[in-house]
Design a protein around this motif. Structure first.
Motif, PDB file in Angstrom:
ATOM      1  N   TYR A 584       0.866  -1.180   0.000  1.00 24.19           N
ATOM      2  CA  TYR A 584       0.000   0.000   0.000  1.00 24.19           C
ATOM      3  C   TYR A 584       0.902   1.229   0.000  1.00 24.19           C
ATOM      4  O   TYR A 584       2.078   1.163   0.363  1.00 24.19           O
ATOM      5  N   TYR A 585       0.367   2.346  -0.410  1.00 22.70           N
ATOM      6  CA  TYR A 585       1.147   3.581  -0.512  1.00 22.70           C
ATOM      7  C   TYR A 585       1.315   4.180   0.880  1.00 22.70           C
ATOM      8  O   TYR A 585       0.319   4.458   1.563  1.00 22.70           O
ATOM      9  N   PRO A 586       2.545   4.420   1.360  1.00 20.19           N
ATOM     10  CA  PRO A 586       2.752   4.810   2.757  1.00 20.19           C
ATOM     11  C   PRO A 586       2.469   6.268   3.080  1.00 20.19           C
ATOM     12  O   PRO A 586       2.428   6.624   4.259  1.00 20.19           O
ATOM     13  N   GLY A 587       2.272   7.126   2.072  1.00 21.86           N
ATOM     14  CA  GLY A 587       1.955   8.513   2.387  1.00 21.86           C
ATOM     15  C   GLY A 587       2.383   9.465   1.296  1.00 21.86           C
ATOM     16  O   GLY A 587       3.309   9.181   0.517  1.00 21.86           O
ATOM     17  N   SER A 588       1.714  10.606   1.225  1.00 18.23           N
ATOM     18  CA  SER A 588       1.968  11.596   0.182  1.00 18.23           C
ATOM     19  C   SER A 588       3.443  11.982   0.125  1.00 18.23           C
ATOM     20  O   SER A 588       4.119  12.058   1.142  1.00 18.23           O
ATOM     21  N   GLY A 589       3.909  12.237  -1.086  1.00 19.26           N
ATOM     22  CA  GLY A 589       5.298  12.643  -1.280  1.00 19.26           C
ATOM     23  C   GLY A 589       6.258  11.501  -1.485  1.00 19.26           C
ATOM     24  O   GLY A 589       7.424  11.725  -1.854  1.00 19.26           O
ATOM     25  N   THR A 590       5.805  10.266  -1.257  1.00 16.29           N
ATOM     26  CA  THR A 590       6.673   9.105  -1.466  1.00 16.29           C
ATOM     27  C   THR A 590       6.965   8.922  -2.951  1.00 16.29           C
ATOM     28  O   THR A 590       8.119   8.738  -3.360  1.00 16.29           O
ATOM     29  N   ALA A 591       5.929   8.978  -3.770  1.00 17.98           N
ATOM     30  CA  ALA A 591       6.097   8.725  -5.206  1.00 17.98           C
ATOM     31  C   ALA A 591       6.988   9.776  -5.858  1.00 17.98           C
ATOM     32  O   ALA A 591       7.920   9.432  -6.598  1.00 17.98           O
TER      33      ALA A 591
END
Length: 610
Positions: A584-591
């Motif tokens: 799952y995506y761990p939080g904004s700004g990761t990508a």
């Protein structure tokens, strides 16, 4: 003698207006849009304007990869032309409730569900099998580096390579640069930066702590070397982007993850100025992509729009990659990459066949939910990598959130008093955890029980900080059937088709725990208040920002085969690569952090080749 006419239509965010000038034969002489500059919509409209002026006609193809605003602009121009031809009055042309009489159905860059369960999933990629390389093969052009895709990762790679003296060719499938990065907030996670130290309480944060959080969130599915390398490089990338012209103005954090140690958590999401003193909103990613594009082009990089790369050029014996085949307006050309090809075409966002094969949660979103990624994200880089013998990693997660409420997207905005219940009437997840963590659980519960999940709140909840509802908007949502209202638990259970006894026990347990201001079941931290009738229920529905997973790479950006051997001359970056984000995506700004970092790393590897 020239004449002017005006047309207007309803666009995605507001009214789109166009003023045209025609000659006595109603031939288009000039067209001027009325559009706010510095937006993704303006980027597409400006390209559409140039196309029309080049052929003196409104009858041009849509700008691929542009937002709905570009198509709206064409409709506005055609309405103005309808006045010139006598098919509309001047008043009708500026009335947004009057349709364009010449309108054709067009595909938008932002879409709802793109596939249905009764359809055979289509492989929408333009990729074809690799072209066999031989020393006698004639290339149409030659560069040190070929970058496939002009989103954030591709532009970061191009800027890094070109600024270090390499010749760079960028193959872009769409008619505009930026890809899905344009639609993002453009925020970047990094630890230990000067801005973090001076504007937050996390004065002693480090990349090591950052990596620990990402690794924990990865649930033993990520490559530790990739994660640690990204965490170490992230603050350096903040400095690099600052030198390119971004003005960093603030830092905030993502919401917690219940099983991650609070000691490893910090405010790390860096926000840049979007030109108005604010930033981080949807669409502000355009500032980042335009900054990277400018840096790449000023350093000599060449970019070709509406020119997708459709195949790699590969030695069938050594497996080394020597370039790409691109296609523009039906003509194919071979472009040599003397040092390497960097694949940066995002993931499989709008490719139902690949989603069904690799990513169940994303496939479910394509069938039932809304995917906001650029329509050009069809897994071309993944397909080309597979054709070259590459392995894949990290497939299975998505970047899902609640598009209605934005719940769990920002630690500065608390979750209102509410609970999530499944088809059995039971809570199943921490409701104020980071958004994609919630939505993985929502997806799993809905598939396990073959029933919807719901967000349940009460009339007092909407007056709490963080609520997207007012009394008026909630009443409208109830009237429209978007939200269900019930005067009792029994009525609510009947409306939602879930067991009354279970729902009653769930709400009773929640209220008992709220007396002590502590969520003993899931570790909730905000919105700790009891719920009382009348109750309201909103069906949880994912808004998808892209799939997770891609080609297997090492820390140098080299694409690996199934035996962990580098494929010579082939690199991947960003969401075209896998193994650095977990299930799952761990939080904004990761990508965006990974996009910039891996684009640069792949380019640096090519710069340093002997």
């Amino acid at each position: 003698m020239s004449k002017q006419f005006v047309g207007a239509v309803q666009g995605f965010h507001g009214i789109v207006k166009a003023t045209i000038t025609v000659d006595d034969d109603n031939r288009l002489i000039d067209v001027v849009p009325d559009v706010k500059s510095g937006t993704v919509g303006a980027l597409g409209i400006n390209e559409m304007q140039a196309k029309m002026k080049a052929v003196n006609s409104a009858d041009v193809d849509a700008v691929s990869g542009a937002t709905v605003s570009a198509s709206s602009f064409k409709n506005a121009v055609q309405k103005a032309m309808a006045v010139a031809k006598g098919d509309l009055t001047a008043q009708e042309a500026v009335d947004i409730n009057v349709a364009n009489p010449y309108q054709e159905t067009e595909n938008d860059a932002i879409t709802g569900a793109s596939h249905r369960p009764n359809e055979t999933p289509q492989n929408t990629s333009v990729a074809t099998p690799a072209v066999a390389y031989s020393p006698e093969l004639k290339f149409d052009a030659s560069y040190d580096v070929v970058v496939v895709g002009a989103g954030g990762a591709g532009l970061a790679a191009a800027a890094e390579a070109a600024r270090n003296g390499l010749s760079v060719y960028i193959s872009e499938k769409s008619g505009i640069p930026g890809g899905t990065t344009n639609f993002s907030g453009g925020v970047v996670q990094a630890a230990g930066t000067k801005l973090q130290k001076t504007t937050t309480k996390y004065k002693d944060d480090t990349p090591e702590k950052h990596a620990k959080l990402w690794l924990k969130a990865g649930e033993n599915t990520v490559n530790p070397d990739l994660v640690k390398d990204l965490a170490e490089g992230a603050p350096k990338n903040i400095e690099w982007l600052s030198k390119l012209g971004l003005n960093w103005i603030s830092v905030y954090g993502h919401c917690h993850i219940p099983y991650v140690d609070d000691a490893d958590f910090a405010d790390r999401i860096h926000v840049y100025d979007n030109g108005t003193g604010t930033g981080g909103g949807m669409g502000d990613g355009l500032v980042l992509t335009q900054t990277l594009l400018k840096a790449a082009q000023e350093a000599g990089a060449v970019i070709k729009y509406e020119t997708p790369a459709i195949a790699l050029v590969q030695d069938q014996s050594s497996k080394a990659v020597h370039g790409v085949k691109v296609r523009h307006q039906g003509t194919d050309k071979l472009i040599e990459a003397k040092r390497g090809v960097i694949l940066a075409t995002a993931s499989i966002d709008h490719n139902p066949a690949l989603a069904k094969a690799f990513n169940q949660q994303h496939y479910n979103d394509l069938m039932y939910n809304t995917c906001l990624s650029a329509k050009s994200d069809t897994g071309d880089g993944l397909m080309m990598g597979l054709s070259a013998g590459a392995a894949v990693s990290g497939m299975g997660g998505t970047i899902d959130f609640c598009g209605k409420t934005g719940n769990g997207t920002n630690n500065q905005i608390p979750t209102i008093p509410l609970i999530f219940v499944n088809g059995a009437g039971k809570r199943f997840v921490c409701e104020d955890a980071t958004y994609a963590y919630q939505y993985r659980a929502i997806f799993q519960q809905e598939k396990q029980l073959e029933a919807p999940t719901y967000m349940i709140f009460d009339g007092d909840s909407i007056h709490e900080p963080g609520s997207v509802w007012t009394d008026e908007t909630l009443a409208k949502d109830v009237a429209d059937g978007v939200v269900k209202k019930a005067q009792s638990v029994a009525q609510l259970a009947e409306l939602l088709h879930i067991p009354e006894a279970n729902l009653n026990d769930t709400i009773k347990t929640w209220n008992q725990n709220m007396a002590g201001q502590k969520d003993l079941e899931f570790g909730r931290q905000t919105g700790l208040k009891p719920l009382h009738a009348p109750f309201y229920a909103y069906h949880n529905k994912a808004t998808n920002l892209g799939a997770i997973g891609g080609l297997t790479i090492n820390v140098d950006g080299q694409v690996l085969d199934a035996f962990d051997r580098p494929i010579q001359g082939l690199y991947a970056a960003g969401l075209n690569a896998g193994g650095w984000i977990g299930p799952y995506y761990p939080g904004s700004g990761t990508a965006i952090s990974g996009i910039v970092h891996q684009g640069r790393k792949a380019a640096q590897t090519l710069v340093n080749l002997q």
